[in-house]
Every structure is written in structure tokens, then in C-alpha cells.
Scaffold this active site. Structure first.
Site, PDB file in Angstrom:
ATOM      1  N   CYS A 124       0.827  -1.210   0.000  1.00 59.97           N
ATOM      2  CA  CYS A 124       0.000   0.000   0.000  1.00 59.97           C
ATOM      3  C   CYS A 124       0.865   1.266   0.000  1.00 59.97           C
ATOM      4  CB  CYS A 124      -0.908  -0.036   1.233  1.00 59.97           C
ATOM      5  SG  CYS A 124      -1.846   1.477   1.513  1.00 59.97           S
ATOM      6  N   CYS A 166      -0.133   3.894   2.535  1.00 64.05           N
ATOM      7  CA  CYS A 166       0.276   3.481   3.883  1.00 64.05           C
ATOM      8  C   CYS A 166       1.731   3.876   4.129  1.00 64.05           C
ATOM      9  CB  CYS A 166       0.127   1.968   4.057  1.00 64.05           C
ATOM     10  SG  CYS A 166      -1.561   1.359   3.828  1.00 64.05           S
TER      11      CYS A 166
END
Length: 106
Positions: free
Chosen positions: A30, A33
Site C-alpha cells: 500500500c 500506507c
């Protein structure tokens, strides 16, 4: 304060040993993230959040911790007070996460 890395094995222990907890659920793949990680670390060092434990949980390798918060998207943030889920937000904006954490300090 350092960000605590938790897994399914120790997640409940982390929740129960800290009154106020904010959890960032992430995955290695991600991008959002990864971009949020330094902001999360910086927030954990702020005096205003001194009574809040900051926790990182890999959503892919910790399915039980993920289920406790009902993770729907990544990055996903959840706040817990005394081991109980208070609120969640799926966001990559720092302001949204700050608003979420502030729910613990009222």
C-alpha cells in the site's frame, strides 16, 4: 513515544495494557500506507498525544486484529479506549487521523 508494532499474537495485550490506543492498519504493497508512516511516527512524538499509544498492524498478516476494527480499506485507523473500539476512519489525510485521535482525549 515509539510506534508499537503488533500482530495477532500480542494485539489484545497491547490494547489492554494501554488506556488510549490508535492503530494504523497497513499493507506492505500500500503506497498511501508507506507515505503516511512518517506522519504517524511524528504524531506519536507530539506532547498532545503523550497519553496515546500508537500501534502499527499489518492488515494482511494479522486477520484477527483486522476483524476487531472492521477494516475496509487501507490505510485504516482505529481508536480504542480501555480495550474497546471507539471509532474508525479509512483515510490518508493527517487531519482526519488527528480528529479521530482527539476522540480519545475528550
Amino acid at each position: 513515544m515509539a510506534v508499537i508494532v503488533a500482530t495477532d499474537n500480542d494485539f489484545n495485550n497491547v490494547l489492554n495494557s494501554n488506556q488510549n490506543v490508535v492503530v494504523k492498519y497497513y499493507a506492505d504493497w500500500c503506497g498511501s500506507c508507506r507515505l503516511f508512516a512518517p506522519k504517524f511516527k511524528r504524531m506519536s512524538d507530539e506532547e498532545v498525544f503523550a497519553n496515546v499509544a500508537f500501534v502499527d498492524v499489518n492488515a494482511e498478516t494479522s486477520p484477527e486484529a483486522r476483524k476487531l476494527a472492521g477494516v475496509t480499506n487501507l490505510p485504516f485507523f482505529a481508536v480504542f479506549r480501555s480495550g474497546k473500539l471507539v471509532d474508525t476512519v479509512a483515510a490518508s489525510k493527517e487531519e482526519a487521523v488527528r480528529d479521530l485521535i482527539n476522540k480519545l482525549t475528550v
